[in-house]
Design an enzyme around this catalytic site. Structure first.
Site, PDB file in Angstrom:
ATOM      1  N   LEU A 127       0.979  -1.163  -0.018  1.00  0.00           N
ATOM      2  CA  LEU A 127       0.161  -0.114   0.014  1.00  0.00           C
ATOM      3  C   LEU A 127       1.055   1.430   0.068  1.00  0.00           C
ATOM      4  O   LEU A 127       0.771   2.281  -0.803  1.00  0.00           O
ATOM      5  CB  LEU A 127      -0.858  -0.190   1.283  1.00  0.00           C
ATOM      6  CG  LEU A 127      -1.710   1.398   1.530  1.00  0.00           C
ATOM      7  CD1 LEU A 127      -2.691   1.455   0.584  1.00  0.00           C
ATOM      8  CD2 LEU A 127      -2.501   1.099   3.021  1.00  0.00           C
ATOM      9  N   GLY A 133       2.620   7.665   2.825  1.00  0.00           N
ATOM     10  CA  GLY A 133       2.582   6.817   4.072  1.00  0.00           C
ATOM     11  C   GLY A 133       1.413   6.727   4.653  1.00  0.00           C
ATOM     12  O   GLY A 133       0.508   6.038   4.523  1.00  0.00           O
ATOM     13  N   SER A 134       1.369   7.690   5.882  1.00  0.00           N
ATOM     14  CA  SER A 134       0.252   7.876   6.687  1.00  0.00           C
ATOM     15  C   SER A 134      -0.996   8.452   5.636  1.00  0.00           C
ATOM     16  O   SER A 134      -2.008   8.023   5.784  1.00  0.00           O
ATOM     17  CB  SER A 134       0.336   8.912   7.617  1.00  0.00           C
ATOM     18  OG  SER A 134       1.036   8.515   8.569  1.00  0.00           O
ATOM     19  N   GLN A 344      16.182  -1.925  31.644  1.00  0.00           N
ATOM     20  CA  GLN A 344      16.525  -1.097  32.547  1.00  0.00           C
ATOM     21  C   GLN A 344      16.962  -2.230  33.948  1.00  0.00           C
ATOM     22  O   GLN A 344      17.941  -2.307  34.568  1.00  0.00           O
ATOM     23  CB  GLN A 344      15.592  -0.258  33.145  1.00  0.00           C
ATOM     24  CG  GLN A 344      15.891   0.775  34.221  1.00  0.00           C
ATOM     25  CD  GLN A 344      17.165   1.600  33.887  1.00  0.00           C
ATOM     26  OE1 GLN A 344      17.209   2.058  32.714  1.00  0.00           O
ATOM     27  NE2 GLN A 344      17.714   1.919  35.042  1.00  0.00           N
ATOM     28  N   GLU A 371       1.558  -0.485   9.987  1.00  0.00           N
ATOM     29  CA  GLU A 371       0.037  -0.475   9.978  1.00  0.00           C
ATOM     30  C   GLU A 371      -0.519   0.688  10.403  1.00  0.00           C
ATOM     31  O   GLU A 371      -1.694   0.652  11.399  1.00  0.00           O
ATOM     32  CB  GLU A 371      -0.321  -1.945  10.655  1.00  0.00           C
ATOM     33  CG  GLU A 371      -0.044  -2.965   9.606  1.00  0.00           C
ATOM     34  CD  GLU A 371      -0.871  -4.136   9.651  1.00  0.00           C
ATOM     35  OE1 GLU A 371      -1.951  -4.078   9.970  1.00  0.00           O
ATOM     36  OE2 GLU A 371      -0.342  -5.224   9.455  1.00  0.00           O
TER      37      GLU A 371
END
Length: 387
Positions: A127, A133-134, A344, A371
Site C-alpha cells: 500500500l 505513508g500515513s 533497565q 500499519e
C-alpha cells in the site's frame, strides 16, 4: 445464575501450548543469530508450515486450518515472544490475504489462497509509497487498462517480506480524477515480468524480516487479478486494516511478554547487597506495572479479535475500527514501555547483545509505526468517537 467466563476457549489454550513449545524449541534458539545475520528464517518458516501455523486463518474451503481471529492472535503472540521477525510470517500472510477474503472473486480466492495454505507461497501487502505513508490515498502507482489487461507502473515502499513472498496485494490508481475512489487492488506475482525489488532496508529491528521496495516497470497483468470492482481498492485497504491492526497488537504483546518473562527470571537470580534484586520494592513495582500494562493490552486485543471474527463472518461490528486501533495503539505503547523497563532491570547486561531484551526493545519500536502510526490510530479513534 451461571455466567460464561469472558475468556479464550479450551482450544485456544491448547493452541497456545502447542505454539509455545514449538517457539521455545525451534525459534527462540536462533532468534539472536537471525537478527544479527539479517537473514529471513527459512527454517522457522518450514517449522511453522509443518505445524500448519504459518497462515492459520485461511478458510478450510481453500485448504487452510480455518482458525478464528483469536487463534491467529495467539499464534502471532507466541511466535513473537521468541522472535518478532518470525511472527511476521503468520501476520503478513494474514495482511496480504484479508483483502482477498473481503473482496476478491471466488476464482482469485481459490487460485491464491490454496498455495498459501499449503505453505508453497507467502503473501505480502503493498500500500505505502515513499510520498504516501500515513496519507496512503496520495499514492502515485498507476494501473492503466489495456484491453483485458492492466499495465502497472510505480514503486511501493516499506513492503514486509518483499522478495520472499510470491504474491502481493497491491493498490494502484486506476482513475486519477477520482481521488481515493480511483484506487483499485490487484494481485501481483513475484514472477510477473517487470517486477523487481529494491535493496533491503537497514533497520533498527525486525531485521530477519526483509523490508524492500516493490518496483513495477510496465507490469502487465490480466484484469481477472483485480480484487473487487474498479475503484474499491482503498475501501478494501481500510477494511483490511480494521482486522490486521489486531495482529500487530498481538505481535506487540508477544514481544512484551518475552521481555517481561526474561526480566522476571533475571531479577530473581541477580544478587546485589547480599540478596536477590527481586526483593527490592522499587523493582517489584516496576515488574507489577509491566505485567499490569501487558494484561490490560492483552484483554483489549482479544476483545478486538473477537469483534474481527464476527465482522469477518458477516456480522457488522460498528466499534471494530475503534477497537482495532485502540488495541494496536495500547499494545504497541505498552510493548515499548515494557521492553525499555526490561533493559533497565538487567542494568548493563540489558544493553548488550548477550541478552535478548535489547533486541526486544528494538523490535518493539516498529509496532508503534507500521500499519498506521500511533498518532494516526489516535486520529482514527477520535473520529470514531466524534462522528
Amino acid at each position: 445464575m451461571s455466567f460464561p467466563l469472558y475468556a479464550p476457549a479450551e482450544e485456544h489454550d491448547m493452541l497456545r501450548e502447542t505454539v509455545r513449545a514449538l517457539a521455545d524449541e525451534k525459534i527462540a534458539p536462533h532468534a539472536a543469530q537471525a537478527d544479527e545475520a539479517e537473514e529471513f528464517p527459512w527454517d522457522v518458516y518450514k517449522a511453522l508450515v509443518a505445524a500448519d501455523l504459518h497462515a492459520i486463518h485461511v478458510p478450510e474451503q481453500y485448504g487452510g486450518a480455518g482458525a478464528d481471529a483469536l487463534a491467529a492472535v495467539i499464534v502471532i503472540e507466541e511466535v513473537a515472544r521468541a522472535c518478532a521477525s518470525s511472527s511476521l510470517i503468520p501476520a503478513v500472510n494474514k495482511l496480504g490475504t484479508v483483502p482477498l477474503l473481503l473482496s476478491a472473486s471466488e476464482e482469485v480466492k481459490s487460485r491464491y489462497l490454496a498455495p498459501v495454505a499449503r505453505g508453497e507461497a507467502m503473501f505480502s501487502y503493498a500500500l505505502s509509497e515513499s510520498e504516501a505513508g500515513s496519507d496512503a490515498a496520495a499514492m502515485k502507482t498507476r494501473a492503466v487498462k489495456d484491453g483485458d489487461h492492466y499495465v502497472l507502473n510505480g514503486a511501493k515502499m516499506w513492503i514486509t517480506n518483499a522478495g520472499v513472498s510470491e504474491y502481493y496485494t497491491l493498490m494502484a490508481v486506476t482513475d486519477p480524477s477520482a481521488g481515493a475512489r480511483g484506487i483499485s487492488a490487484f494481485v501481483v506475482e513475484k514472477s510477473d515480468e517487470g517486477v523487481s525489488f529494491g535493496p533491503k532496508e537497514r533497520k533498527l529491528g525486525i531485521k530477519a524480516s526483509p523490508t524492500r521496495q516493490v518496483i513495477l516497470d510496465n507490469v502487465r497483468i490480466p484484469e481477472s487479478r483485480m480484487i473487487g470492482a474498479p475503484g474499491t481498492g482503498f475501501k478494501t485497504a481500510l477494511a483490511t486494516l480494521d482486522h490486521t491492526r489486531v495482529t500487530i497488537a498481538a505481535q506487540a504483546l508477544g514481544i512484551a511478554q518475552g521481555a517481561l518473562d526474561y526480566a522476571i527470571g533475571y531479577v530473581k537470580e541477580r544478587k546485589q547487597f547480599g540478596r536477590a534484586i527481586a526483593d527490592f520494592q522499587g523493582l517489584q513495582f516496576m515488574i507489577a506495572d509491566m505485567a499490569m500494562k501487558l494484561e490490560a493490552a492483552r484483554q483489549l486485543t482479544y476483545h478486538a479479535a473477537a469483534k474481527s471474527e464476527l465482522a469477518m463472518h458477516g456480522t457488522p461490528q460498528k466499534d471494530l475500527t475503534f477497537l482495532s486501533s485502540a488495541a494496536k495503539c495500547a499494545a504497541s505503547d505498552a510493548a515499548m514501555e515494557i521492553t525499555t523497563d526490561a533493559v533497565q532491570l538487567l542494568g548493563g547486561y540489558g544493553y548488550t547483545k548477550d541478552f535478548p531484551v535489547e533486541r526486544m526493545m528494538r523490535d518493539a519500536k516498529i509496532t508503534q509505526i507500521y500499519e498506521g502510526t500511533n498518532q494516526i490510530q489516535r486520529m482514527v479513534m477520535a473520529r470514531q468517537l466524534l462522528k
